[in-house]
Motif scaffolding. Sequence first.
Motif, PDB file in Angstrom:
ATOM      1  N   ARG A   1       0.824  -1.209   0.000  1.00 46.16           N
ATOM      2  CA  ARG A   1       0.000   0.000   0.000  1.00 46.16           C
ATOM      3  C   ARG A   1       0.858   1.259   0.000  1.00 46.16           C
ATOM      4  NH1 ARG A   1      -5.383  -0.576   1.456  1.00 46.16           N
ATOM      5  NH2 ARG A   1      -5.391   1.347   2.660  1.00 46.16           N
ATOM      6  N   SER A   2       1.990   1.202   0.686  1.00 52.89           N
ATOM      7  CA  SER A   2       2.899   2.355   0.700  1.00 52.89           C
ATOM      8  C   SER A   2       3.469   2.601  -0.688  1.00 52.89           C
ATOM      9  CB  SER A   2       4.039   2.114   1.692  1.00 52.89           C
ATOM     10  OG  SER A   2       3.557   2.028   3.009  1.00 52.89           O
ATOM     11  N   LEU A   3       3.912   1.532  -1.339  1.00 48.88           N
ATOM     12  CA  LEU A   3       4.445   1.664  -2.697  1.00 48.88           C
ATOM     13  C   LEU A   3       3.367   2.145  -3.655  1.00 48.88           C
ATOM     14  CD1 LEU A   3       6.575  -1.615  -2.861  1.00 48.88           C
ATOM     15  CD2 LEU A   3       7.430   0.723  -2.583  1.00 48.88           C
ATOM     16  N   GLU A   4       2.181   1.596  -3.524  1.00 58.16           N
ATOM     17  CA  GLU A   4       1.058   1.987  -4.373  1.00 58.16           C
ATOM     18  C   GLU A   4       0.748   3.474  -4.213  1.00 58.16           C
ATOM     19  OE1 GLU A   4      -3.202  -0.029  -5.133  1.00 58.16           O
ATOM     20  OE2 GLU A   4      -2.911   0.793  -3.115  1.00 58.16           O
ATOM     21  N   ALA A   5       0.720   3.952  -2.990  1.00 59.24           N
ATOM     22  CA  ALA A   5       0.380   5.353  -2.724  1.00 59.24           C
ATOM     23  C   ALA A   5       1.407   6.297  -3.344  1.00 59.24           C
ATOM     24  CB  ALA A   5       0.296   5.595  -1.216  1.00 59.24           C
ATOM     25  N   LEU A   6       2.684   5.952  -3.240  1.00 64.74           N
ATOM     26  CA  LEU A   6       3.733   6.818  -3.773  1.00 64.74           C
ATOM     27  C   LEU A   6       3.708   6.853  -5.296  1.00 64.74           C
ATOM     28  CD1 LEU A   6       6.685   5.905  -1.378  1.00 64.74           C
ATOM     29  CD2 LEU A   6       5.375   8.039  -1.434  1.00 64.74           C
ATOM     30  N   ILE A   7       3.574   5.691  -5.917  1.00 62.98           N
ATOM     31  CA  ILE A   7       3.542   5.640  -7.378  1.00 62.98           C
ATOM     32  C   ILE A   7       2.299   6.341  -7.905  1.00 62.98           C
ATOM     33  CG2 ILE A   7       3.461   4.106  -9.383  1.00 62.98           C
ATOM     34  CD1 ILE A   7       4.980   2.041  -7.683  1.00 62.98           C
ATOM     35  N   PHE A   8       1.182   6.145  -7.234  1.00 63.53           N
ATOM     36  CA  PHE A   8      -0.071   6.769  -7.647  1.00 63.53           C
ATOM     37  C   PHE A   8      -0.002   8.291  -7.548  1.00 63.53           C
ATOM     38  CE2 PHE A   8      -4.253   8.496  -6.558  1.00 63.53           C
ATOM     39  CZ  PHE A   8      -4.999   8.056  -7.640  1.00 63.53           C
TER      40      PHE A   8
ATOM     41  N   SER B   1       2.593  10.325  -7.758  1.00 66.88           N
ATOM     42  CA  SER B   1       3.625  11.020  -8.537  1.00 66.88           C
ATOM     43  C   SER B   1       3.187  11.254  -9.973  1.00 66.88           C
ATOM     44  CB  SER B   1       4.920  10.198  -8.528  1.00 66.88           C
ATOM     45  OG  SER B   1       5.902  10.827  -9.323  1.00 66.88           O
ATOM     46  N   GLU B   2       3.515  12.422 -10.503  1.00 68.24           N
ATOM     47  CA  GLU B   2       3.220  12.738 -11.892  1.00 68.24           C
ATOM     48  C   GLU B   2       4.306  12.224 -12.825  1.00 68.24           C
ATOM     49  OE1 GLU B   2       2.621  16.912 -12.224  1.00 68.24           O
ATOM     50  OE2 GLU B   2       0.781  16.913 -11.021  1.00 68.24           O
ATOM     51  N   GLU B   3       5.407  11.736 -12.262  1.00 62.17           N
ATOM     52  CA  GLU B   3       6.514  11.212 -13.037  1.00 62.17           C
ATOM     53  C   GLU B   3       6.851   9.806 -12.541  1.00 62.17           C
ATOM     54  OE1 GLU B   3       9.685  13.929 -12.430  1.00 62.17           O
ATOM     55  OE2 GLU B   3       8.767  15.533 -13.623  1.00 62.17           O
ATOM     56  N   PRO B   4       7.548   9.009 -13.351  1.00 59.72           N
ATOM     57  CA  PRO B   4       7.963   7.682 -12.894  1.00 59.72           C
ATOM     58  C   PRO B   4       8.802   7.783 -11.619  1.00 59.72           C
ATOM     59  CG  PRO B   4       8.279   7.878 -15.258  1.00 59.72           C
ATOM     60  CD  PRO B   4       7.942   9.251 -14.769  1.00 59.72           C
ATOM     61  N   VAL B   5       8.525   6.929 -10.637  1.00 59.58           N
ATOM     62  CA  VAL B   5       9.241   6.935  -9.363  1.00 59.58           C
ATOM     63  C   VAL B   5      10.256   5.796  -9.378  1.00 59.58           C
ATOM     64  CG1 VAL B   5       9.017   6.962  -6.864  1.00 59.58           C
ATOM     65  CG2 VAL B   5       7.106   7.709  -8.281  1.00 59.58           C
ATOM     66  N   ASN B   6      11.528   6.107  -9.114  1.00 54.76           N
ATOM     67  CA  ASN B   6      12.546   5.069  -9.189  1.00 54.76           C
ATOM     68  C   ASN B   6      12.733   4.363  -7.844  1.00 54.76           C
ATOM     69  OD1 ASN B   6      14.238   6.710  -7.579  1.00 54.76           O
ATOM     70  ND2 ASN B   6      15.136   7.677  -9.385  1.00 54.76           N
ATOM     71  N   LEU B   7      13.531   3.315  -7.871  1.00 52.27           N
ATOM     72  CA  LEU B   7      13.763   2.480  -6.691  1.00 52.27           C
ATOM     73  C   LEU B   7      14.368   3.286  -5.548  1.00 52.27           C
ATOM     74  CD1 LEU B   7      14.022  -0.276  -5.245  1.00 52.27           C
ATOM     75  CD2 LEU B   7      16.198  -0.585  -6.435  1.00 52.27           C
ATOM     76  N   GLN B   8      15.339   4.128  -5.860  1.00 53.22           N
ATOM     77  CA  GLN B   8      16.003   4.900  -4.815  1.00 53.22           C
ATOM     78  C   GLN B   8      15.028   5.798  -4.069  1.00 53.22           C
ATOM     79  OE1 GLN B   8      19.229   7.324  -6.242  1.00 53.22           O
ATOM     80  NE2 GLN B   8      19.712   8.154  -4.228  1.00 53.22           N
ATOM     81  N   THR B   9      14.159   6.465  -4.805  1.00 59.76           N
ATOM     82  CA  THR B   9      13.183   7.359  -4.189  1.00 59.76           C
ATOM     83  C   THR B   9      12.195   6.587  -3.321  1.00 59.76           C
ATOM     84  OG1 THR B   9      13.352   8.927  -6.035  1.00 59.76           O
ATOM     85  CG2 THR B   9      11.392   9.072  -4.639  1.00 59.76           C
ATOM     86  N   LEU B  10      11.719   5.461  -3.830  1.00 62.10           N
ATOM     87  CA  LEU B  10      10.764   4.655  -3.073  1.00 62.10           C
ATOM     88  C   LEU B  10      11.381   4.145  -1.775  1.00 62.10           C
ATOM     89  CD1 LEU B  10       9.172   2.637  -6.017  1.00 62.10           C
ATOM     90  CD2 LEU B  10       8.041   4.387  -4.638  1.00 62.10           C
ATOM     91  N   CYS B  11      12.633   3.691  -1.834  1.00 58.42           N
ATOM     92  CA  CYS B  11      13.299   3.196  -0.627  1.00 58.42           C
ATOM     93  C   CYS B  11      13.556   4.322   0.372  1.00 58.42           C
ATOM     94  CB  CYS B  11      14.615   2.520  -0.999  1.00 58.42           C
ATOM     95  SG  CYS B  11      14.430   0.942  -1.854  1.00 58.42           S
TER      96      CYS B  11
ATOM     97  N   LYS C   1      14.370  -1.280   2.429  1.00 62.60           N
ATOM     98  CA  LYS C   1      15.540  -1.623   1.636  1.00 62.60           C
ATOM     99  C   LYS C   1      15.140  -2.706   0.646  1.00 62.60           C
ATOM    100  CE  LYS C   1      18.936  -0.409   5.193  1.00 62.60           C
ATOM    101  NZ  LYS C   1      20.084  -0.875   6.026  1.00 62.60           N
ATOM    102  N   LEU C   2      14.775  -2.254  -0.546  1.00 60.71           N
ATOM    103  CA  LEU C   2      14.306  -3.171  -1.575  1.00 60.71           C
ATOM    104  C   LEU C   2      15.341  -3.324  -2.682  1.00 60.71           C
ATOM    105  CD1 LEU C   2      10.658  -1.829  -2.009  1.00 60.71           C
ATOM    106  CD2 LEU C   2      11.330  -3.938  -0.854  1.00 60.71           C
ATOM    107  N   THR C   3      15.500  -4.534  -3.184  1.00 63.60           N
ATOM    108  CA  THR C   3      16.315  -4.751  -4.369  1.00 63.60           C
ATOM    109  C   THR C   3      15.426  -4.522  -5.589  1.00 63.60           C
ATOM    110  OG1 THR C   3      15.749  -7.100  -4.558  1.00 63.60           O
ATOM    111  CG2 THR C   3      17.630  -6.509  -3.126  1.00 63.60           C
ATOM    112  N   PRO C   4      16.010  -4.318  -6.770  1.00 66.76           N
ATOM    113  CA  PRO C   4      15.180  -4.173  -7.975  1.00 66.76           C
ATOM    114  C   PRO C   4      14.231  -5.351  -8.166  1.00 66.76           C
ATOM    115  CG  PRO C   4      17.434  -3.511  -8.442  1.00 66.76           C
ATOM    116  CD  PRO C   4      17.450  -4.097  -7.060  1.00 66.76           C
ATOM    117  N   GLY C   5      14.712  -6.555  -7.868  1.00 64.50           N
ATOM    118  CA  GLY C   5      13.860  -7.729  -8.017  1.00 64.50           C
ATOM    119  C   GLY C   5      12.694  -7.734  -7.047  1.00 64.50           C
ATOM    120  N   GLU C   6      12.955  -7.317  -5.810  1.00 63.35           N
ATOM    121  CA  GLU C   6      11.891  -7.280  -4.804  1.00 63.35           C
ATOM    122  C   GLU C   6      10.841  -6.229  -5.150  1.00 63.35           C
ATOM    123  OE1 GLU C   6      14.415  -8.692  -0.842  1.00 63.35           O
ATOM    124  OE2 GLU C   6      14.291  -6.557  -1.390  1.00 63.35           O
TER     125      GLU C   6
END
Length: 208
Positions: A10-17, A19-29, A35-40
């Motif tokens: 839900r946290s990841l969903e809220a952040l991506i939803f 944002s008006e731009e693509p959100v990258n892994l670094q920003t989400l973490c 601490k997420l890997t690209p695969g996770e």
Amino acid sequence: MQEPRQQQLRSLEALIFSSEEPVNLQTLCQITGQKLTPGELQEAVDELNRDYEATGRTFRIHAIAGGYRFLTEPEFADLVRQLLAPVIQRRLSRSMIEVLAVVAWHQPVTKGEIQQIRGASPDYPIDRLLARGLVEVRGRADSPGRPLQYGTTAAFLDLFHLPSLKDLPRLREIKEILREHEEQQYLAEGISPEATDDNDNGQIEVNE
């Protein structure tokens, strides 16, 4: 109380939803403290998308321009286009379309090389594309005068919903996509594409 996995999703969903731009892994973490890997992260996105599909939602999360963002499913494109067409304000001229297609396919490329391919000066289109953030300076060529070289940006990938330049369509396909944008926007405004001449005054609208 939410389970840790559901809270994470839900946290990841809220952040991506949000944002008006693509959100990258670094920003989400950084924002979530996870601490997420690209695969996770991809696994989490896949899990969310499976839920959207199972519940018949009209959107999915896509990997675009080095990040993630929500996109409406293709079958609803015409409906969304009708909604957005009246409020789109920024425009790309036909010369900008042509130059953007050349830069996308031949990058890094100089103005001289663009002119050879296109047969017309790219000075004005390049300036406007730089201002829009769709192209950027990539350095200088190892040729007399060391002219500047240009390439596309993450904003370009976002505009065409491309995960990376590896997914770039062929030059002809890029031009067809851009021309389709033009025709769709003219139709949305009730204007015939043939009604304008092929210069900087003939413009298409794109959602930036």
